[in-house]
Motif scaffolding. Sequence first.
Motif, PDB file in Angstrom:
ATOM      1  N   ALA A   1       0.838  -1.203   0.000  1.00 24.67           N
ATOM      2  CA  ALA A   1       0.000   0.000   0.000  1.00 24.67           C
ATOM      3  C   ALA A   1       0.875   1.257   0.000  1.00 24.67           C
ATOM      4  CB  ALA A   1      -0.933  -0.011   1.202  1.00 24.67           C
ATOM      5  N   ILE A   2       1.942   1.232   0.799  1.00 26.58           N
ATOM      6  CA  ILE A   2       2.864   2.375   0.822  1.00 26.58           C
ATOM      7  C   ILE A   2       3.476   2.575  -0.554  1.00 26.58           C
ATOM      8  CG2 ILE A   2       5.101   3.167   1.734  1.00 26.58           C
ATOM      9  CD1 ILE A   2       4.304   1.848   4.426  1.00 26.58           C
ATOM     10  N   SER A   3       3.843   1.529  -1.214  1.00 29.09           N
ATOM     11  CA  SER A   3       4.447   1.593  -2.548  1.00 29.09           C
ATOM     12  C   SER A   3       3.464   2.194  -3.563  1.00 29.09           C
ATOM     13  CB  SER A   3       4.882   0.201  -2.977  1.00 29.09           C
ATOM     14  OG  SER A   3       5.409   0.234  -4.271  1.00 29.09           O
ATOM     15  N   ARG A   4       2.195   1.719  -3.506  1.00 29.78           N
ATOM     16  CA  ARG A   4       1.174   2.253  -4.429  1.00 29.78           C
ATOM     17  C   ARG A   4       0.912   3.743  -4.183  1.00 29.78           C
ATOM     18  NH1 ARG A   4      -1.346  -2.679  -3.142  1.00 29.78           N
ATOM     19  NH2 ARG A   4      -2.737  -1.604  -1.692  1.00 29.78           N
ATOM     20  N   VAL A   5       0.841   4.120  -2.911  1.00 29.09           N
ATOM     21  CA  VAL A   5       0.588   5.518  -2.568  1.00 29.09           C
ATOM     22  C   VAL A   5       1.749   6.396  -3.022  1.00 29.09           C
ATOM     23  CG1 VAL A   5       0.265   7.107  -0.628  1.00 29.09           C
ATOM     24  CG2 VAL A   5      -0.986   4.966  -0.676  1.00 29.09           C
ATOM     25  N   LYS A   6       2.999   5.907  -2.861  1.00 30.19           N
ATOM     26  CA  LYS A   6       4.174   6.663  -3.319  1.00 30.19           C
ATOM     27  C   LYS A   6       4.151   6.842  -4.839  1.00 30.19           C
ATOM     28  CE  LYS A   6       7.719   5.957   0.169  1.00 30.19           C
ATOM     29  NZ  LYS A   6       9.029   5.392   0.463  1.00 30.19           N
ATOM     30  N   GLU A   7       3.741   5.777  -5.546  1.00 28.41           N
ATOM     31  CA  GLU A   7       3.653   5.862  -7.014  1.00 28.41           C
ATOM     32  C   GLU A   7       2.643   6.922  -7.436  1.00 28.41           C
ATOM     33  OE1 GLU A   7       2.787   1.996  -8.646  1.00 28.41           O
ATOM     34  OE2 GLU A   7       4.630   1.131  -7.813  1.00 28.41           O
ATOM     35  N   GLU A   8       1.507   6.974  -6.750  1.00 30.28           N
ATOM     36  CA  GLU A   8       0.491   7.985  -7.045  1.00 30.28           C
ATOM     37  C   GLU A   8       1.027   9.388  -6.757  1.00 30.28           C
ATOM     38  OE1 GLU A   8      -2.815   7.894  -8.411  1.00 30.28           O
ATOM     39  OE2 GLU A   8      -1.833   6.045  -9.076  1.00 30.28           O
ATOM     40  N   GLU A   9       1.729   9.524  -5.648  1.00 31.48           N
ATOM     41  CA  GLU A   9       2.325  10.823  -5.297  1.00 31.48           C
ATOM     42  C   GLU A   9       3.296  11.259  -6.396  1.00 31.48           C
ATOM     43  OE1 GLU A   9       5.586  12.589  -2.151  1.00 31.48           O
ATOM     44  OE2 GLU A   9       4.531  10.731  -1.619  1.00 31.48           O
ATOM     45  N   GLN A  10       4.132  10.340  -6.857  1.00 36.63           N
ATOM     46  CA  GLN A  10       5.094  10.659  -7.908  1.00 36.63           C
ATOM     47  C   GLN A  10       4.401  10.986  -9.230  1.00 36.63           C
ATOM     48  OE1 GLN A  10       7.587   7.178  -7.804  1.00 36.63           O
ATOM     49  NE2 GLN A  10       8.713   7.873  -5.979  1.00 36.63           N
ATOM     50  N   ARG A  11       3.327  10.257  -9.531  1.00 35.46           N
ATOM     51  CA  ARG A  11       2.565  10.529 -10.764  1.00 35.46           C
ATOM     52  C   ARG A  11       2.007  11.949 -10.740  1.00 35.46           C
ATOM     53  NH1 ARG A  11      -2.826  10.149 -12.574  1.00 35.46           N
ATOM     54  NH2 ARG A  11      -3.539   9.430 -10.546  1.00 35.46           N
ATOM     55  N   TYR A  12       1.410  12.328  -9.605  1.00 34.84           N
ATOM     56  CA  TYR A  12       0.876  13.683  -9.495  1.00 34.84           C
ATOM     57  C   TYR A  12       1.994  14.722  -9.573  1.00 34.84           C
ATOM     58  CZ  TYR A  12      -3.904  12.239  -8.589  1.00 34.84           C
ATOM     59  OH  TYR A  12      -5.173  11.740  -8.728  1.00 34.84           O
ATOM     60  N   GLY A  13       3.157  14.399  -9.041  1.00 30.21           N
ATOM     61  CA  GLY A  13       4.304  15.303  -9.144  1.00 30.21           C
ATOM     62  C   GLY A  13       4.730  15.514 -10.589  1.00 30.21           C
ATOM     63  N   ARG A  14       4.765  14.429 -11.383  1.00 31.63           N
ATOM     64  CA  ARG A  14       5.120  14.536 -12.802  1.00 31.63           C
ATOM     65  C   ARG A  14       4.058  15.322 -13.567  1.00 31.63           C
ATOM     66  NH1 ARG A  14       6.307   9.141 -11.938  1.00 31.63           N
ATOM     67  NH2 ARG A  14       4.345   8.526 -12.935  1.00 31.63           N
ATOM     68  N   GLU A  15       2.797  14.993 -13.319  1.00 27.89           N
ATOM     69  CA  GLU A  15       1.701  15.656 -14.030  1.00 27.89           C
ATOM     70  C   GLU A  15       1.670  17.151 -13.735  1.00 27.89           C
ATOM     71  OE1 GLU A  15      -1.851  13.532 -12.957  1.00 27.89           O
ATOM     72  OE2 GLU A  15      -1.368  11.841 -14.269  1.00 27.89           O
ATOM     73  N   LYS A  16       1.932  17.531 -12.499  1.00 27.97           N
ATOM     74  CA  LYS A  16       1.886  18.955 -12.155  1.00 27.97           C
ATOM     75  C   LYS A  16       2.996  19.720 -12.875  1.00 27.97           C
ATOM     76  CE  LYS A  16       4.692  19.619  -8.103  1.00 27.97           C
ATOM     77  NZ  LYS A  16       4.845  19.683  -6.715  1.00 27.97           N
ATOM     78  N   LYS A  17       4.151  19.072 -13.098  1.00 31.16           N
ATOM     79  CA  LYS A  17       5.239  19.734 -13.814  1.00 31.16           C
ATOM     80  C   LYS A  17       4.851  20.002 -15.265  1.00 31.16           C
ATOM     81  CE  LYS A  17       8.938  18.068 -10.868  1.00 31.16           C
ATOM     82  NZ  LYS A  17      10.022  17.129 -10.690  1.00 31.16           N
ATOM     83  N   GLU A  18       4.182  19.038 -15.892  1.00 32.87           N
ATOM     84  CA  GLU A  18       3.719  19.224 -17.274  1.00 32.87           C
ATOM     85  C   GLU A  18       2.705  20.360 -17.348  1.00 32.87           C
ATOM     86  OE1 GLU A  18       2.161  15.438 -18.465  1.00 32.87           O
ATOM     87  OE2 GLU A  18       4.084  14.421 -18.209  1.00 32.87           O
ATOM     88  N   ILE A  19       1.798  20.385 -16.384  1.00 34.75           N
ATOM     89  CA  ILE A  19       0.769  21.424 -16.357  1.00 34.75           C
ATOM     90  C   ILE A  19       1.413  22.790 -16.121  1.00 34.75           C
ATOM     91  CG2 ILE A  19      -1.230  22.276 -15.061  1.00 34.75           C
ATOM     92  CD1 ILE A  19      -1.895  19.277 -14.536  1.00 34.75           C
TER      93      ILE A  19
END
Length: 195
Positions: free
Chosen positions: A102-120
Motif C-alpha cells: 500500500a505504501i508503494s502504491r501511494v508513493k507511485e500515485e504521489e510521484q505521478r501527481y508530481g510529474r503531471e503537475k510539472k507538465e501542467i
Amino acid sequence: MGDIELPDPDELRDLKEKTFTRRVALVTALFAVMLAITALGGNNAMKAMMLAQQQASNQWAFYQAKVIREHLYRNETFRLQLELLSDKASMKPEVRKELEAAISRVKEEEQRYGREKKEIEQEAKALERERDMNMAKDPYFDYAEVLLQIALVMASISILSSSRMVFFFALGAAICGTILCVNGYLLLFSLPFLS
C-alpha cells in the motif's frame, strides 16, 4: 493658319486642384485600408491575450488540484509508514506485506501527481508567455490606430483646403501609424514608453 487657343488660367487651376484632390482621395483610401488592418490586428491581439490569460488561469487551477492530491498522497504515505513502524513488532508478516505494498502504491500515485503537475506548470507558463507577447503587441496597434485616424482626418482637411502641407502631415502620420502596425504584428522593435 488657324487661331491658337490659349487655355484659361482658371480652368488650369481647377484641373490642377482636381488632380490633387483625386490623388489625396486615393491615398486616403489606402489610409483607411491600413486602419482596418490595424484594427483587426489590435482586436486579435486583445482576444488572444484574454484567451491565453483564461487558459493559463485554468491550467494553474488544474496545477493546484494536482499539488493538493500530491500532498494528500504524501501525507497518506507518512501515515502508513508511521503505522508500519509503530506496529512492526506485533504485525503479522502478511499484514506487513500488504501495508508495504500500500505504501508503494501511494508513493507511485504521489510521484505521478508530481510529474503531471510539472507538465501542467510548463503549459501554464507557455500560455503566460503567449499572453505577455500579445499584451506587448496591443499598444502598438492602439497608437497605430490613432495615427491612422489622424491621417484620415488631416487628409480630408487637405482636400477641403487644397493644402499640400496638411497632406504631408497626414502622410507622415500614416507612415508612423503603418510602422507601428507592422511592429504590432512582428514586434521588430520596442519603444520604451510602450513597455
